[in-house]
Design a protein around this motif. Structure first.
Motif, mmCIF file in Angstrom:
data_model
loop_
_atom_site.group_PDB
_atom_site.id
_atom_site.type_symbol
_atom_site.label_atom_id
_atom_site.label_comp_id
_atom_site.label_asym_id
_atom_site.label_seq_id
_atom_site.Cartn_x
_atom_site.Cartn_y
_atom_site.Cartn_z
ATOM 1 N N TYR A 1 -71.221 8.570 36.835
ATOM 2 C CA TYR A 1 -71.710 7.229 36.501
ATOM 3 C C TYR A 1 -73.055 7.363 35.793
ATOM 4 C CZ TYR A 1 -68.410 6.228 40.233
ATOM 5 O OH TYR A 1 -67.288 6.176 41.005
ATOM 6 N N TRP A 2 -73.246 6.570 34.770
ATOM 7 C CA TRP A 2 -74.557 6.466 34.119
ATOM 8 C C TRP A 2 -75.032 5.028 34.254
ATOM 9 C CZ3 TRP A 2 -77.640 10.292 32.435
ATOM 10 C CH2 TRP A 2 -77.058 11.539 32.212
ATOM 11 N N TYR A 3 -76.309 4.890 34.660
ATOM 12 C CA TYR A 3 -76.940 3.588 34.847
ATOM 13 C C TYR A 3 -78.169 3.490 33.960
ATOM 14 C CZ TYR A 3 -74.208 3.340 39.177
ATOM 15 O OH TYR A 3 -73.195 3.318 40.096
ATOM 16 N N ARG A 4 -78.525 2.265 33.606
ATOM 17 C CA ARG A 4 -79.738 2.026 32.833
ATOM 18 C C ARG A 4 -80.578 0.966 33.541
ATOM 19 N NH1 ARG A 4 -79.403 -0.352 26.796
ATOM 20 N NH2 ARG A 4 -78.992 -2.298 27.900
ATOM 21 N N LYS A 5 -81.884 1.213 33.602
ATOM 22 C CA LYS A 5 -82.816 0.244 34.204
ATOM 23 C C LYS A 5 -83.881 -0.088 33.162
ATOM 24 C CE LYS A 5 -85.023 -2.106 37.449
ATOM 25 N NZ LYS A 5 -85.823 -2.973 36.578
ATOM 26 N N GLN A 6 -83.761 -1.290 32.584
ATOM 27 C CA GLN A 6 -84.763 -1.764 31.645
ATOM 28 C C GLN A 6 -85.839 -2.535 32.399
ATOM 29 O OE1 GLN A 6 -81.928 -3.838 29.037
ATOM 30 N NE2 GLN A 6 -82.607 -2.499 27.370
ATOM 31 N N ARG A 7 -87.030 -2.527 31.835
ATOM 32 C CA ARG A 7 -88.164 -3.209 32.468
ATOM 33 C C ARG A 7 -87.832 -4.691 32.704
ATOM 34 N NH1 ARG A 7 -93.833 -1.484 31.037
ATOM 35 N NH2 ARG A 7 -92.545 -0.135 29.775
ATOM 36 N N GLY A 8 -88.016 -5.122 33.950
ATOM 37 C CA GLY A 8 -87.792 -6.523 34.296
ATOM 38 C C GLY A 8 -86.344 -6.922 34.462
ATOM 39 N N LYS A 9 -85.425 -5.964 34.359
ATOM 40 C CA LYS A 9 -83.999 -6.274 34.492
ATOM 41 C C LYS A 9 -83.386 -5.477 35.640
ATOM 42 C CE LYS A 9 -83.157 -7.500 29.669
ATOM 43 N NZ LYS A 9 -82.310 -7.261 28.492
ATOM 44 N N ALA A 10 -82.211 -5.912 36.070
ATOM 45 C CA ALA A 10 -81.498 -5.225 37.149
ATOM 46 C C ALA A 10 -80.876 -3.924 36.631
ATOM 47 C CB ALA A 10 -80.401 -6.130 37.703
ATOM 48 N N LEU A 11 -80.571 -3.036 37.551
ATOM 49 C CA LEU A 11 -79.879 -1.790 37.232
ATOM 50 C C LEU A 11 -78.493 -2.125 36.678
ATOM 51 C CD1 LEU A 11 -80.357 1.323 37.644
ATOM 52 C CD2 LEU A 11 -79.059 1.078 39.756
ATOM 53 N N GLU A 12 -78.129 -1.515 35.532
ATOM 54 C CA GLU A 12 -76.837 -1.789 34.894
ATOM 55 C C GLU A 12 -75.980 -0.535 34.889
ATOM 56 O OE1 GLU A 12 -77.233 -4.301 31.028
ATOM 57 O OE2 GLU A 12 -78.964 -2.945 31.100
ATOM 58 N N LEU A 13 -74.710 -0.682 35.249
ATOM 59 C CA LEU A 13 -73.750 0.409 35.079
ATOM 60 C C LEU A 13 -73.357 0.455 33.614
ATOM 61 C CD1 LEU A 13 -71.808 2.597 36.172
ATOM 62 C CD2 LEU A 13 -70.142 0.763 36.557
ATOM 63 N N MET A 14 -73.507 1.626 32.986
ATOM 64 C CA MET A 14 -73.175 1.793 31.577
ATOM 65 C C MET A 14 -71.755 2.301 31.383
ATOM 66 S SD MET A 14 -76.635 3.720 30.311
ATOM 67 C CE MET A 14 -76.101 3.782 28.598
ATOM 68 N N VAL A 15 -71.430 3.370 32.138
ATOM 69 C CA VAL A 15 -70.166 4.057 31.899
ATOM 70 C C VAL A 15 -69.729 4.813 33.148
ATOM 71 C CG1 VAL A 15 -71.345 6.089 30.931
ATOM 72 C CG2 VAL A 15 -68.953 5.662 30.331
ATOM 73 N N VAL A 16 -68.424 4.933 33.308
ATOM 74 C CA VAL A 16 -67.828 5.803 34.326
ATOM 75 C C VAL A 16 -67.021 6.850 33.571
ATOM 76 C CG1 VAL A 16 -66.293 5.948 36.319
ATOM 77 C CG2 VAL A 16 -67.640 3.871 35.937
ATOM 78 N N VAL A 17 -67.231 8.118 33.910
ATOM 79 C CA VAL A 17 -66.467 9.200 33.293
ATOM 80 C C VAL A 17 -65.577 9.807 34.377
ATOM 81 C CG1 VAL A 17 -66.559 11.347 31.973
ATOM 82 C CG2 VAL A 17 -68.402 9.674 31.737
ATOM 83 N N VAL A 18 -64.262 9.779 34.136
ATOM 84 C CA VAL A 18 -63.294 10.322 35.098
ATOM 85 C C VAL A 18 -62.415 11.326 34.360
ATOM 86 C CG1 VAL A 18 -61.505 9.774 36.773
ATOM 87 C CG2 VAL A 18 -63.241 8.062 36.220
ATOM 88 N N THR A 19 -62.423 12.554 34.863
ATOM 89 C CA THR A 19 -61.641 13.647 34.262
ATOM 90 C C THR A 19 -61.732 13.661 32.735
ATOM 91 O OG1 THR A 19 -59.573 12.373 34.327
ATOM 92 C CG2 THR A 19 -60.028 13.814 36.204
ATOM 93 N N GLY A 20 -62.944 13.541 32.238
ATOM 94 C CA GLY A 20 -63.191 13.655 30.810
ATOM 95 C C GLY A 20 -63.027 12.382 30.007
ATOM 96 N N LEU A 21 -62.548 11.312 30.633
ATOM 97 C CA LEU A 21 -62.360 10.047 29.919
ATOM 98 C C LEU A 21 -63.497 9.086 30.245
ATOM 99 C CD1 LEU A 21 -58.530 9.546 30.525
ATOM 100 C CD2 LEU A 21 -59.652 10.401 28.455
ATOM 101 N N SER A 22 -64.134 8.569 29.198
ATOM 102 C CA SER A 22 -65.263 7.656 29.373
ATOM 103 C C SER A 22 -64.787 6.213 29.340
ATOM 104 C CB SER A 22 -66.284 7.868 28.252
ATOM 105 O OG SER A 22 -66.744 9.192 28.238
ATOM 106 N N GLN A 23 -65.206 5.437 30.332
ATOM 107 C CA GLN A 23 -64.875 4.016 30.390
ATOM 108 C C GLN A 23 -66.190 3.240 30.365
ATOM 109 O OE1 GLN A 23 -62.618 3.722 34.011
ATOM 110 N NE2 GLN A 23 -60.985 5.037 33.250
ATOM 111 N N PHE A 24 -66.570 2.776 29.168
ATOM 112 C CA PHE A 24 -67.838 2.086 28.994
ATOM 113 C C PHE A 24 -67.723 0.621 29.383
ATOM 114 C CE2 PHE A 24 -68.737 5.802 26.441
ATOM 115 C CZ PHE A 24 -70.094 6.000 26.642
#
Length: 112
Positions: free
Chosen positions: A38-61
């Motif tokens: 899992y990759w997450y992004r935290k921008q200033r003043g905003k909530a933590l966002e899930l960007m992408v899930v990678v499962v067995t080499g496949l990225s689901q953005f």
């Protein structure tokens, strides 16, 4: 309940990049059995966002991240690439892994 923790090392600590340049963040996990990344992004003043899930080499953005980003997981090495950095990409990025698809808790640790 037994909680299995995994040590993840993420680098570089900081990225300074010119607009339009690519940027790459990498993580190394100490447990190759964790097949969900899992990759997450935290921008200033905003909530933590899930960007992408990678499962067995496949990225689901997630919506909002479907263009301009690439993610991959090869064994214990995980990486996220921003193909062309923009001002809006300024944020703190986190990677996480899991044995299963359901992640109920994410703990963020910061070294002093």
């Amino acid at each position: 309940q037994i909680i299995h923790s995994v040590l993840i090392t993420q680098w570089p600590r900081y990225i300074s990049s010119l607009p339009g340049s690519p940027a790459e963040i990498q993580c190394y996990q100490n447990d190759s059995d964790h097949s969900y990344t899992y990759w997450y992004r935290k921008q200033r003043g905003k909530a933590l966002e899930l960007m992408v899930v990678v499962v067995t080499g496949l990225s689901q953005f997630e919506d909002g991240f479907k263009s301009g980003f690439k993610a991959a997981a090869t064994g214990k090495l995980l990486n996220l690439e921003i193909s062309s950095v923009e001002e809006k990409d300024e944020a703190v990025y986190f990677c996480a892994t899991s044995l299963h698809a359901l992640v109920t808790h994410v703990s963020l640790w910061k070294k002093a």
